[in-house]
Each structure stands twice: as structure tokens, then as C-alpha cells.
Design a protein around this motif. Structure first.
Motif, PDB file in Angstrom:
ATOM      1  N   LEU A  32       0.836  -1.196   0.000  1.00 51.44           N
ATOM      2  CA  LEU A  32       0.000   0.000   0.000  1.00 51.44           C
ATOM      3  C   LEU A  32       0.873   1.250   0.000  1.00 51.44           C
ATOM      4  N   ILE A  33       0.528   2.222  -0.811  1.00 53.66           N
ATOM      5  CA  ILE A  33       1.274   3.468  -0.866  1.00 53.66           C
ATOM      6  C   ILE A  33       0.734   4.412   0.202  1.00 53.66           C
ATOM      7  N   ILE A  34       1.644   4.923   1.015  1.00 51.09           N
ATOM      8  CA  ILE A  34       1.279   5.814   2.109  1.00 51.09           C
ATOM      9  C   ILE A  34       1.931   7.163   1.844  1.00 51.09           C
ATOM     10  N   SER A  35       1.140   8.195   1.785  1.00 54.37           N
ATOM     11  CA  SER A  35       1.646   9.551   1.600  1.00 54.37           C
ATOM     12  C   SER A  35       1.194  10.391   2.779  1.00 54.37           C
ATOM     13  N   SER A  36       2.131  11.028   3.425  1.00 46.75           N
ATOM     14  CA  SER A  36       1.775  11.885   4.541  1.00 46.75           C
ATOM     15  C   SER A  36       0.967  13.063   4.027  1.00 46.75           C
ATOM     16  N   GLN A  37      -0.072  13.412   4.730  1.00 52.82           N
ATOM     17  CA  GLN A  37      -0.877  14.575   4.359  1.00 52.82           C
ATOM     18  C   GLN A  37      -0.314  15.842   4.984  1.00 52.82           C
ATOM     19  N   ASP A  38       0.728  15.682   5.772  1.00 53.18           N
ATOM     20  CA  ASP A  38       1.366  16.839   6.399  1.00 53.18           C
ATOM     21  C   ASP A  38       1.900  17.754   5.311  1.00 53.18           C
ATOM     22  N   GLY A  39       1.546  19.013   5.380  1.00 52.30           N
ATOM     23  CA  GLY A  39       1.983  19.968   4.373  1.00 52.30           C
ATOM     24  C   GLY A  39       3.465  20.257   4.412  1.00 52.30           C
ATOM     25  N   ASN A  40       4.134  19.948   5.515  1.00 51.34           N
ATOM     26  CA  ASN A  40       5.557  20.219   5.634  1.00 51.34           C
ATOM     27  C   ASN A  40       6.301  18.924   5.938  1.00 51.34           C
ATOM     28  N   GLN A  41       6.463  18.102   4.930  1.00 44.08           N
ATOM     29  CA  GLN A  41       7.126  16.817   5.112  1.00 44.08           C
ATOM     30  C   GLN A  41       8.605  16.960   5.435  1.00 44.08           C
ATOM     31  N   SER A  42       9.188  18.114   5.161  1.00 41.51           N
ATOM     32  CA  SER A  42      10.605  18.300   5.455  1.00 41.51           C
ATOM     33  C   SER A  42      10.833  18.612   6.930  1.00 41.51           C
ATOM     34  N   ALA A  43       9.782  18.584   7.758  1.00 38.78           N
ATOM     35  CA  ALA A  43       9.900  18.840   9.188  1.00 38.78           C
ATOM     36  C   ALA A  43      10.257  17.573   9.963  1.00 38.78           C
ATOM     37  N   ILE A  44      10.477  16.461   9.252  1.00 39.39           N
ATOM     38  CA  ILE A  44      10.786  15.180   9.876  1.00 39.39           C
ATOM     39  C   ILE A  44      12.156  14.720   9.371  1.00 39.39           C
ATOM     40  N   PRO A  45      13.050  14.240  10.267  1.00 43.00           N
ATOM     41  CA  PRO A  45      14.323  13.675   9.781  1.00 43.00           C
ATOM     42  C   PRO A  45      14.046  12.541   8.805  1.00 43.00           C
ATOM     43  N   ARG A  46      14.890  12.391   7.802  1.00 40.84           N
ATOM     44  CA  ARG A  46      14.702  11.377   6.757  1.00 40.84           C
ATOM     45  C   ARG A  46      15.967  10.559   6.572  1.00 40.84           C
ATOM     46  N   TRP A  47      15.775   9.306   6.146  1.00 39.69           N
ATOM     47  CA  TRP A  47      16.884   8.407   5.855  1.00 39.69           C
ATOM     48  C   TRP A  47      17.322   8.553   4.402  1.00 39.69           C
ATOM     49  N   GLY A  48      18.617   8.506   4.188  1.00 36.74           N
ATOM     50  CA  GLY A  48      19.172   8.510   2.847  1.00 36.74           C
ATOM     51  C   GLY A  48      20.298   7.500   2.736  1.00 36.74           C
TER      52      GLY A  48
END
Length: 103
Positions: A32-48
Motif C-alpha cells: 500500500l502506498i502511504i503519503s503523509s498529508q502533512d503539508g511540511n514533510q521536510s519537518a521530519i528527519p529522513r533516511w538517505g
């Protein structure tokens, strides 16, 4: 083929999560594809996943998974049709063997 050579303490990486335009997209184990509805997704640390490191980077190597401080990356750039992002080593919060997705 274009060669990327980062300078100073720059880390070039690709996000572990899929990025469509400016949105982070996750898939559950069931597909299932999950997309955050949060308008500011860059406010969360991310893995790279690190693809290139500059000569002044210590403790981070190509192939490492890094957790990057929220919003501390570029908007992304393309080289030979492949999308990359840049950050600096001082905003890397953690290294991981196998990153988790961020929802």
C-alpha cells in the motif's frame, strides 16, 4: 557518464523513501502506498543512502544509510537522469545498517 565529486564536508545521497515531485511516498509491507498529508514533510528527519562523500567527511562512507536532520538537504538535482540530494556531514544524526521508513 557524468562524474560527481563533492567538495569539503558535503554528502551526496538518495532518499530511502520514494520522492515524487516534492512529496515523500512510502509503501507498506503489503504494497500500500502511504503519503503523509502533512503539508511540511521536510519537518521530519529522513533516511538517505550515501552515494558520494567529500574529502573532509569523517565517519560516513559511500553505501551508508544516514538519518538527516529535518529539512537539512537541497531541493535535489539530476545527473544523467538520476536524482540526488546534498547535505553536510554535521547534520547527519545517525548511521544505520537498515533504515526504517518515516511516516
Amino acid at each position: 557518464m557524468t562524474v560527481i565529486v563533492p567538495i569539503k564536508n558535503h554528502v551526496i545521497f538518495q532518499f530511502v523513501e520514494d520522492v515524487t515531485s516534492t512529496r515523500f511516498m512510502n509503501s507498506s509491507k503489503a504494497g500500500l502506498i502511504i503519503s503523509s498529508q502533512d503539508g511540511n514533510q521536510s519537518a521530519i528527519p529522513r533516511w538517505g543512502k550515501v552515494t558520494h562523500v567529500g574529502p573532509d567527511v569523517n565517519g560516513i562512507s559511500v553505501g551508508d544509510h544516514v538519518l538527516i536532520e529535518a529539512g537539512k538537504w537541497t531541493t535535489g538535482f539530476y545527473v544523467d537522469g538520476v536524482r540526488y540530494w546534498k547535505t553536510d556531514d554535521e547534520v547527519v544524526l545517525a548511521l544505520g545498517d537498515e533504515p526504517t521508513t518515516t511516516y
